[in-house]
Design an enzyme around this catalytic site. Structure first.
Site, PDB file in Angstrom:
ATOM      1  N   SER A 154       0.835  -1.217   0.000  1.00 29.36           N
ATOM      2  CA  SER A 154       0.000   0.000   0.000  1.00 29.36           C
ATOM      3  C   SER A 154       0.862   1.256   0.000  1.00 29.36           C
ATOM      4  O   SER A 154       0.573   2.227  -0.718  1.00 29.36           O
ATOM      5  CB  SER A 154      -0.976   0.004   1.180  1.00 29.36           C
ATOM      6  OG  SER A 154      -0.318  -0.275   2.384  1.00 29.36           O
ATOM      7  N   HIS A 200      -2.100  -8.873   1.761  1.00 31.71           N
ATOM      8  CA  HIS A 200      -1.750  -7.635   2.482  1.00 31.71           C
ATOM      9  C   HIS A 200      -2.887  -7.365   3.477  1.00 31.71           C
ATOM     10  O   HIS A 200      -3.149  -8.176   4.352  1.00 31.71           O
ATOM     11  CB  HIS A 200      -1.535  -6.526   1.448  1.00 31.71           C
ATOM     12  CG  HIS A 200      -0.912  -5.264   1.956  1.00 31.71           C
ATOM     13  ND1 HIS A 200      -0.215  -5.186   3.131  1.00 31.71           N
ATOM     14  CD2 HIS A 200      -0.888  -3.996   1.429  1.00 31.71           C
ATOM     15  CE1 HIS A 200       0.208  -3.935   3.304  1.00 31.71           C
ATOM     16  NE2 HIS A 200      -0.194  -3.191   2.289  1.00 31.71           N
ATOM     17  N   HIS A 238       5.570 -13.043   7.387  1.00 31.25           N
ATOM     18  CA  HIS A 238       5.755 -11.644   6.996  1.00 31.25           C
ATOM     19  C   HIS A 238       6.951 -11.540   6.071  1.00 31.25           C
ATOM     20  O   HIS A 238       7.929 -12.285   6.215  1.00 31.25           O
ATOM     21  CB  HIS A 238       5.974 -10.748   8.224  1.00 31.25           C
ATOM     22  CG  HIS A 238       5.684  -9.305   7.933  1.00 31.25           C
ATOM     23  ND1 HIS A 238       6.631  -8.455   7.427  1.00 31.25           N
ATOM     24  CD2 HIS A 238       4.544  -8.589   8.033  1.00 31.25           C
ATOM     25  CE1 HIS A 238       6.084  -7.259   7.251  1.00 31.25           C
ATOM     26  NE2 HIS A 238       4.815  -7.312   7.612  1.00 31.25           N
ATOM     27  N   ARG A 250       2.566  -5.249  16.869  1.00 32.58           N
ATOM     28  CA  ARG A 250       1.171  -4.805  16.695  1.00 32.58           C
ATOM     29  C   ARG A 250       0.211  -5.946  17.036  1.00 32.58           C
ATOM     30  O   ARG A 250      -0.928  -5.716  17.429  1.00 32.58           O
ATOM     31  CB  ARG A 250       0.954  -4.323  15.249  1.00 32.58           C
ATOM     32  CG  ARG A 250       1.885  -3.179  14.856  1.00 32.58           C
ATOM     33  CD  ARG A 250       1.794  -2.879  13.364  1.00 32.58           C
ATOM     34  NE  ARG A 250       2.146  -4.039  12.563  1.00 32.58           N
ATOM     35  CZ  ARG A 250       1.977  -4.127  11.247  1.00 32.58           C
ATOM     36  NH1 ARG A 250       1.467  -3.112  10.570  1.00 32.58           N
ATOM     37  NH2 ARG A 250       2.324  -5.222  10.581  1.00 32.58           N
ATOM     38  N   ASP A 308      -2.431  -8.948  11.632  1.00 34.50           N
ATOM     39  CA  ASP A 308      -3.786  -9.354  11.264  1.00 34.50           C
ATOM     40  C   ASP A 308      -4.292 -10.572  12.026  1.00 34.50           C
ATOM     41  O   ASP A 308      -5.487 -10.862  12.006  1.00 34.50           O
ATOM     42  CB  ASP A 308      -3.833  -9.672   9.760  1.00 34.50           C
ATOM     43  CG  ASP A 308      -3.559  -8.443   8.918  1.00 34.50           C
ATOM     44  OD1 ASP A 308      -4.005  -7.351   9.319  1.00 34.50           O
ATOM     45  OD2 ASP A 308      -2.901  -8.563   7.878  1.00 34.50           O
TER      46      ASP A 308
HETATM   47  N1  CMX Z   1       1.004 -20.322   6.136  1.00 35.62           N
HETATM   48  C1  CMX Z   1       1.501 -21.318   5.374  1.00 35.62           C
HETATM   49  N2  CMX Z   1       2.514 -21.153   4.515  1.00 35.62           N
HETATM   50  C2  CMX Z   1       3.071 -19.943   4.444  1.00 35.62           C
HETATM   51  C3  CMX Z   1       2.633 -18.866   5.235  1.00 35.62           C
HETATM   52  C4  CMX Z   1       1.542 -19.090   6.094  1.00 35.62           C
HETATM   53  N3  CMX Z   1       1.022 -18.118   6.822  1.00 35.62           N
HETATM   54  N4  CMX Z   1       3.371 -17.786   4.956  1.00 35.62           N
HETATM   55  C5  CMX Z   1       4.260 -18.153   4.023  1.00 35.62           C
HETATM   56  N5  CMX Z   1       4.076 -19.473   3.697  1.00 35.62           N
HETATM   57  C6  CMX Z   1       4.786 -20.226   2.680  1.00 35.62           C
HETATM   58  C7  CMX Z   1       4.718 -19.488   1.359  1.00 35.62           C
HETATM   59  O1  CMX Z   1       3.523 -19.802   0.648  1.00 35.62           O
HETATM   60  C8  CMX Z   1       5.943 -19.972   0.667  1.00 35.62           C
HETATM   61  O2  CMX Z   1       5.666 -21.260   0.149  1.00 35.62           O
HETATM   62  P1  CMX Z   1       6.167 -21.670  -1.342  1.00 35.62           P
HETATM   63  O3  CMX Z   1       7.668 -21.595  -1.260  1.00 35.62           O
HETATM   64  O4  CMX Z   1       5.640 -23.049  -1.514  1.00 35.62           O
HETATM   65  O5  CMX Z   1       5.589 -20.656  -2.276  1.00 35.62           O
HETATM   66  C9  CMX Z   1       6.941 -20.151   1.805  1.00 35.62           C
HETATM   67  O6  CMX Z   1       6.160 -20.255   2.998  1.00 35.62           O
HETATM   68  C10 CMX Z   1       7.920 -19.023   1.941  1.00 35.62           C
HETATM   69  O7  CMX Z   1       7.197 -17.801   2.068  1.00 35.62           O
HETATM   70  P2  CMX Z   1       7.872 -16.568   2.853  1.00 35.62           P
HETATM   71  O8  CMX Z   1       9.078 -16.164   2.072  1.00 35.62           O
HETATM   72  O9  CMX Z   1       8.045 -16.929   4.273  1.00 35.62           O
HETATM   73  O10 CMX Z   1       6.719 -15.478   2.788  1.00 35.62           O
HETATM   74  P3  CMX Z   1       6.593 -14.279   1.731  1.00 35.62           P
HETATM   75  O11 CMX Z   1       7.557 -13.224   2.132  1.00 35.62           O
HETATM   76  O12 CMX Z   1       6.644 -14.790   0.344  1.00 35.62           O
HETATM   77  O13 CMX Z   1       5.115 -13.788   1.996  1.00 35.62           O
HETATM   78  C11 CMX Z   1       3.286 -13.219   3.375  1.00 35.62           C
HETATM   79  C12 CMX Z   1       4.786 -13.083   3.164  1.00 35.62           C
HETATM   80  C13 CMX Z   1       2.848 -12.313   4.517  1.00 35.62           C
HETATM   81  C14 CMX Z   1       2.564 -12.786   2.089  1.00 35.62           C
HETATM   82  C15 CMX Z   1       2.978 -14.702   3.679  1.00 35.62           C
HETATM   83  O14 CMX Z   1       3.630 -15.085   4.877  1.00 35.62           O
HETATM   84  C16 CMX Z   1       1.488 -14.968   3.774  1.00 35.62           C
HETATM   85  O15 CMX Z   1       0.846 -15.227   2.748  1.00 35.62           O
HETATM   86  N6  CMX Z   1       0.910 -14.945   5.020  1.00 35.62           N
HETATM   87  C17 CMX Z   1      -0.510 -15.101   5.189  1.00 35.62           C
HETATM   88  C18 CMX Z   1      -1.229 -13.825   4.761  1.00 35.62           C
HETATM   89  C19 CMX Z   1      -0.997 -12.684   5.746  1.00 35.62           C
HETATM   90  O16 CMX Z   1      -1.061 -12.863   6.941  1.00 35.62           O
HETATM   91  N7  CMX Z   1      -0.766 -11.475   5.202  1.00 35.62           N
HETATM   92  C20 CMX Z   1      -0.653 -10.258   6.018  1.00 35.62           C
HETATM   93  C21 CMX Z   1       0.747  -9.714   6.060  1.00 35.62           C
HETATM   94  C22 CMX Z   1       0.797  -8.414   6.814  1.00 35.62           C
HETATM   95  C23 CMX Z   1       0.501  -7.250   5.911  1.00 35.62           C
HETATM   96  O17 CMX Z   1       1.088  -7.122   4.842  1.00 35.62           O
HETATM   97  O18 CMX Z   1      -0.326  -6.449   6.268  1.00 35.62           O
END
Ligand code: CMX
Length: 462
Positions: free
Chosen positions: A267, A297, A343, A352, A398
């Protein structure tokens, strides 16, 4: 038909919201920023002049295809996310802010006006300064009717984030910056017009968000603003929590903690990019909200509660730790993403999350959804760590927000991201003001083709 009509009867094509002279809080903030500008401009000028070729980082092929993760592309002096400590807003941690910001009368929770002052001015406000910002917001809070009409014209099942983004975009016709730019305002003065727009927009957000809430979930039954209340409590009052001090405190907390998370999250970056084209803060914040609306996000908070309710449906009486662990392993092994965990930058429990967790422990220790969220917190980080894929196994902001909203009766989880967004616009606008104040240029990185990359790597022989 919704009863809410607002109070401004104006003709399209005649911007009328703009105050001809800034109020006392805006004048004070203008003076404070203006006093800092020579030193900031000279610091930034010296860095670019004397160290312009200093290399900050290399970018790998993996990063280019992988969301430019970790590439340091942005400067934010407003906030910084330390991977091991979490967010600092103008250098202050979340617990420090909760202690040091001026409090709303009769409570231990901060006035959001004080936070906005801090984000813009980079100094902790006195009680009086925080109240001046609140007063300025009050004076600018009337939303023109046509904005409400835009919202009302949309089909009933439109997502509230779409309505928020549309309402902000509709307000763009009020932009002081766009009007002044067309009149040939000097570049060095852009930031002052951005500041005007920022105050006008942030002042109206509680009423806009409340209108969306009341239209969608309370049959359009509007509650007028309460001028005796501060910005965050007034929002709570306008959605039906005028007599609920606890929810008003929660509203103050939510509005502080979601306000900013440095400059390169989706954002913030979307908004910064749009504003770099000298689009005004309305365009920029609408774009920021469109990014926040994504499930990876800001929408994650609605997904979190949905997920928690699904788990609760499976375990109506709360699971024992072993049963929960088995269930979570099944989910993870099936490839499920657990919302609220992980994250891109943080490598620890999000502070938070912690401040909301502590709030819940104090005010709703026996709430079943909170207890379930708490049980998940006890078990899931260990599972994610053992699975070894996730870089950060800890909860983010979140993971728990929806559980608390649900407890108070704000059960419409598709609204949660709007609450996040209203707060986040405080940070987006503060960034926009400072970007113009420092004369940041239009953003234009470079893209490549896969063939070009293949040619580049073939030359290295690896
Ligand atoms: N549950 C299960 N698997 C997860 C996970 C979760 N909460 N978070 C990451 N992973 C997985 C990813 O899908 C990825 O798998 P692949 O290699 O098979 O694609 C692997 O773990 C590595 O991911 P990462 O490098 O740790 O995470 P990213 O930096 O790519 O993504 C985020 C970060 C937040 C998008 C991801 O952790 C996620 O999707 N979390 C759930 C959604 C969420 O809570 N979003 C809010 C974030 C806060 C915000 O931005 O406001």
């Amino acid at each position: 038909m919704v009863a809410y009509t607002g109070s401004e009867k104006e003709k399209i094509g005649q911007p009328s919201l703009v105050l001809s002279t800034p109020g006392p809080a805006v004048r004070m903030i203008q003076e404070k920023i203006a006093a800092q500008l020579p030193s900031w401009r000279s610091r930034v000028g010296r860095l670019t002049r004397e160290h312009g070729n200093y290399k900050i980082c290399d970018v790998t092929v993996e990063q280019i295809y992988g969301g430019i993760r970790g590439v340091q592309i942005q400067v934010s002096d407003i906030s910084y996310v330390d991977p091991s400590q979490g967010i600092r807003l103008r250098g202050y941690t979340i617990p420090e802010l909760m202690t040091l910001l001026p409090k709303a009368p009769g409570t231990e929770y901060p006035l959001v006006g004080g936070l906005y002052y801090l984000l813009l001015v980079d100094e902790l406000p006195s009680d009086e300064q925080a109240c001046m910002v609140e007063e300025e917001w009050r004076a600018r809070s009337t939303v023109p009717d046509y904005v409400y009409q835009v919202i009302q014209a949309m089909p009933e099942d439109t997502h509230p984030m779409t309505l928020l983004s549309q309402a902000i975009l509709a307000l763009q016709r009020e932009s002081v910056f766009s009007r002044e730019y067309a009149r040939g305002i000097k570049k060095a003065d852009y930031w002052e017009a951005y500041l005007e727009d920022s105050f006008n927009l942030t002042a109206k957000l509680p009423a806009i968000a409340a209108f969306i809430y009341n239209l969608k979930y309370r049959q359009g039954d509007a509650i007028p603003p309460d001028p005796a209340q501060d910005w965050a409590a007034n929002f709570a009052a306008m959605i039906g929590y005028g007599d609920n001090q606890e929810y008003q405190d929660f509203s103050r907390l939510v509005m502080v903690i979601h306000s900013d998370h440095e400059g390169a999250n989706v954002s913030a970056h979307a908004s910064h990019l749009v504003a770099s084209a000298l689009s005004d803060v309305y365009y920029a914040c609408s774009a920021g909200m469109d990014g926040l609306a994504g499930p990876l996000h800001g929408l994650a908070n609605q997904e979190c509660l949905r997920w928690l309710l699904d788990v609760k449906a499976i375990f109506p009486d709360l699971p024992n730790p072993e049963a929960l662990e088995t269930f979570l392993w099944e989910q993870i092994n099936a490839g499920a993403i657990i919302p609220g965990y992980g994250h891109a930058v943080l490598r620890t429990t999000d502070p938070r999350f912690t401040v909301q967790y502590e709030f819940a422990k104090k005010y709703m220790p026996d709430d079943k959804i909170f207890r379930l969220a708490s049980q998940v917190y006890d078990v899931l980080p260990g599972i994610l760590t053992r699975q070894g894929k996730v870089k950060n196994p800890w909860p983010n902001v979140d993971a728990i927000n929806g559980a608390l909203q649900y407890h108070y009766g704000v059960t419409q989880f598709d609204f949660y991201t709007v609450l996040f967004g209203v707060s986040r616009i405080l940070g987006l606008t503060a960034h926009a003001v400072w970007s113009r104040a420092l004369g940041k240029p239009i953003e234009r990185p470079k893209s490549l083709t896969t063939r070009l990359l293949e040619e580049m790597v073939s030359k290295t022989g690896r």
